[in-house]
Scaffold this active site. Structure first.
Site, PDB file in Angstrom:
ATOM      1  N   ASP A 406      -1.417   3.082  -3.708  1.00 23.35           N
ATOM      2  CA  ASP A 406      -0.349   2.624  -3.513  1.00 23.35           C
ATOM      3  C   ASP A 406      -0.338   1.397  -3.388  1.00 23.35           C
ATOM      4  OD1 ASP A 406       2.284   3.036  -1.913  1.00 23.35           O
ATOM      5  OD2 ASP A 406       1.075   2.425  -0.308  1.00 23.35           O
ATOM      6  N   ASP A 620      -2.345   4.398   2.576  1.00 20.89           N
ATOM      7  CA  ASP A 620      -2.469   4.184   4.056  1.00 20.89           C
ATOM      8  C   ASP A 620      -2.590   5.482   4.772  1.00 20.89           C
ATOM      9  OD1 ASP A 620       0.095   5.273   4.054  1.00 20.89           O
ATOM     10  OD2 ASP A 620       0.858   3.361   4.480  1.00 20.89           O
ATOM     11  N   ASP A 624       1.679   8.418   2.502  1.00 18.48           N
ATOM     12  CA  ASP A 624       1.242   9.011   1.224  1.00 18.48           C
ATOM     13  C   ASP A 624       0.336  10.435   1.518  1.00 18.48           C
ATOM     14  OD1 ASP A 624       1.688   6.489  -0.361  1.00 18.48           O
ATOM     15  OD2 ASP A 624       0.364   5.503   0.959  1.00 18.48           O
TER      16      ASP A 624
END
Length: 726
Positions: A406, A620, A624
């Site tokens: 991410d 995190d 996600d």
């Protein structure tokens, strides 16, 4: 179509007595007993590590019912209220085992020396008697326990071999077998106990008391008596007793024990701190946010305990094969006696060779090769601020070929800042100012949790703007937000929001706004349009631009991943492609997937799994979560303060140090190499000795040394992983 929801599943870990002996057949019997209970979905039992891990259906059974089922098998359970189990009992048991080993050695030497010197036969047999009693004590207990469940294991093999040697007039060989068997067993327990104590040492880092402010005075209170909302004081050099938020004072905190960060972290009012870390400078007043049993360090210890009880796939396979393998060794031994005797061979030499064969073929080293390595790897990771949720994930980390990241908060700092506020020229004849635009945007964004929203609200607060209230807030994931403010509706979103969500109504100023967005994106800035809807007319008021900085060490981390053999590295983001590509070029990412909605991230991960099979997703742990769950290995960063991260991912990095990502894969690969070496040693020793016995024959003492030596060697080799630093 009717959709049937899966029942809620829970997992409990029960700490039980650790037992002597090598085999886990008794543990397998307890597993079968528990698996027969209603609602039980999965069970892992190990007397070697002293743990029972049970996954069960909450609607069909309860943790207390399952605990009672364990007690029904005469297995002692540790007090469940003891959050930091005392190591005194295991250590006293280890000392007892060591004493028995010494007595076995003394008895064996006494018997051997008396025989050599033609001493009194009574003294010789007394010496051997001591060796057999103390050397076979734990093995006999384990064998009897296993036979009660109609199973056989390695303990029974060793006892039978020792008694067989005694029966044919070779008491020294039997005593030597029991001595080395009990010695290697003790060393094995020490190795596994050390890996457990590596985690238990974290408990000692948390003080038992806190200096709590009560009516302006400092009062010493046990940490279990401190409530959420209480404020305590720490001074330079003090250990922080509980998780909390700094309310007063500034200083630096050493968080290495929890997050693995080597550099002390500055703290000021509003910053979060964690129990078990050390206040290096400055006096801090801290408001408690979690009670002692809910603190980050307590959760870390609990989850590592659970991880150590969850077996790796290799260990599960070995455990399943133990029983048929041992039966095969017994069958081989019987054949080694029966066939030569049928062909006219002499009994004593035939029986001696069969006992030697039984010892050589026993799989002690095979069985201990995996837990010695995997438990050490989990403990080593825990001390570096890396939490593996089970042995399975250690092995999975070794196979990763592609890694997806991410962007925001993972590759970048995540502290997005508003850099530009632009009012479109000519709007309301110039009546709208930059402050007006920001206050309208902040009114809407105050209702959102998005990182751009937080940056907008923070900027308005820093300028002390008068922010109006917003009503009827609506959010479109990955695109934008809308809310009623004052006499109109304010829309804030990216290009996709205004092209697909707002509708077909013409938007005054949209084309200049989109052109400006492209210019800002080419500068590496994330940008959004702010528009006002009044009646049926929509007018672009202006646009906002944001920046986020790449984390230090991100490029070096990518290089380290490549050196570990990772074939493909991808960045997933909901941000626009130009900004994402600029960051990807800066750190060396192979592929960029931009402007993704959460469900599109999941689809991208599924595609990567199809292409590379073993894919890690790093995020995190909050936004996600679906992608983390879809990947072969989900890695969540910053888990020390995030409950969702601890629950979602397979591996949790307690801090935000990017260098821990190569550490995770490196530790997995190092563990795989260690397992390969251990299994090669174990099976190689068995094959070499069995082949030599069948072709030429070797003395029983040499088979004993080879058998027990290989067991000790794989235990010590696995223990080396405790020192892994990446």
């Amino acid at each position: 179509m009717t959709v049937t929801e899966s029942p809620p599943l829970s997992t409990c870990t029960v700490q039980i007595e650790r037992r002597g002996g090598r085999g886990e057949a008794g543990a397998r019997a307890l597993e079968r007993h528990l698996q027969d209970k209603p609602g039980v979905r999965d069970v892992d039992v190990s007397f070697r590590t002293g743990s029972v891990r049970i996954t069960y259906d909450e609607s069909a059974t309860s943790e207390e019912t399952l605990r009672q089922a364990v007690r029904d098998r005469d297995v002692s359970i540790q007090d469940e209220s003891d959050t930091a189990p005392d190591e005194a009992t295991p250590r006293s048991e280890l000392r007892r085992e060591a004493a028995f080993v010494c007595l076995t050695l003394l008895g064996m030497v006494t018997g051997l020396a008396t025989g050599w010197l033609d001493g009194p036969p009574l003294l010789m047999w007394a010496g051997y008697g001591v060796a057999y009693v103390f050397g076979g004590w734990y093995g006999l207990k384990g064998a009897i326990e296993t036979l009660r469940h109609r199973r056989v294991d390695i303990d029974l093999l060793m006892i039978v071999a020792a008694l067989g040697a005694l029966s044919i007039g070779a008491p020294f060989e039997g005593a030597m077998l029991l001595f080395l068997f009990s010695l290697s067993n003790t060393l094995q327990h020490y190795a596994i106990g050390r890996s457990r104590r590596a985690i238990k040492s974290l408990v000692e880092m948390r003080p038992d008391e806190a200096q709590v402010l009560r009516d302006g005075e400092e009062v010493t209170v046990p940490i279990d008596g401190v409530a959420v909302g209480d404020v305590f004081v720490v001074r330079p050099g003090d250990k922080i007793p509980l998780d909390g938020v700094v309310t007063s004072g500034e200083g630096t905190v050493d968080q290495a024990s929890l997050t693995g960060e080597s550099v002390p972290v500055p703290k000021e009012p509003g910053d979060e701190v964690f129990g078990g870390t050390i206040n290096e400078s400055g006096s801090l007043e801290i408001e408690v946010t979690r009670q002692a049993h809910e603190s980050a360090i307590s959760r870390l210890i609990t989850m590592v305990e659970e991880a150590q009880s969850e077996k790796a796939p290799t260990q599960r396979l070995i455990d399943r094969l133990e029983q048929p393998y041992v039966l095969g060794v017994f069958a081989l031994t019987i054949a080694a006696i029966g066939i030569p005797l049928a062909l006219g061979s002499e009994f004593t030499s035939t029986f001696y060779r069969a006992m030697t064969l039984m010892v050589a073929a026993s799989p002690c080293a095979v069985i201990i090769s995996t837990p010695a390595a995997v438990l050490s790897a989990i403990a080593s990771g825990g001390r570096q601020g890396v939490l593996f949720k089970g042995g399975e994930h250690v092995e999975t980390a070794a196979k990763i070929d592609a890694v997806a990241f991410d962007k925001t908060g993972t590759l970048t700092q995540g502290d997005t800042q508003l850099t530009d506020v632009f009012v479109r020229e000519g709007v309301d004849d110039g009546a709208v100012t930059d402050d007006d635009l920001l206050s309208l945007a902040a009114a809407v964004q105050a209702r959102s949790e998005h990182h751009l929203a937080r940056a907008t609200v923070t900027a308005a607060e820093e300028q002390s703007l008068n922010v109006p209230s917003a009503q009827r807030f609506q959010s479109v994931a990955g695109k934008g937000v809308q809310a009623d403010v004052e006499d109109g509706s304010i829309h804030i979103g990216n290009r996709s929001y205004f092209e697909t969500v707002v509708g077909d109504a013409p938007i005054d100023g949209l084309e200049p706004g989109l052109d400006r967005l492209r210019e800002l994106e080419s500068e590496g800035k994330t940008s959004v349009i702010v528009a006002r809807e009044h009646d049926v007319d929509i007018t672009v008021l202006g646009w906002l631009a944001f920046t986020d900085t790449v984390r230090p060490g991100a490029a070096e981390m990518i290089d380290d991943l490549r050196s570990l053999g990772v074939e493909h590295i991808v960045m997933l983001t909901g941000d626009n492609e130009r900004v994402a590509q600029q960051i990807a070029d800066e750190v060396g990412i192979d592929e960029v997937q931009a402007e993704l909605l959460p469900e599109e991230k999941v689809a991208t991960i599924e595609d990567l799994v199809d292409r590379y099979e073993n894919v890690a997703m790093v995020g995190d742990g909050v936004n996600d979560a679906p992608a983390l769950a879809t990947a072969t290995l989900g890695v969540a960063m910053g888990g020390a303060g995030t409950d969702v991260a601890l629950d979602t991912a397979d591996v949790v990095l307690m801090g935000d140090d990017l260098s821990k990502i190569p550490y995770v894969l490196g530790l997995g690969r190092k563990t795989r190499r260690t397992l390969t070496i251990n299994l090669a040693i174990a099976f190689g020793a068995i094959a070499l000795m069995v082949g030599t016995i069948l072709l030429r024959g070797i003395p029983l003492p040499l088979a004993v040394v080879g058998h027990e030596g290989s067991t000790v060697l794989v235990s010590l080799n696995g223990l080396r992983l405790l020192g892994y630093r990446g």
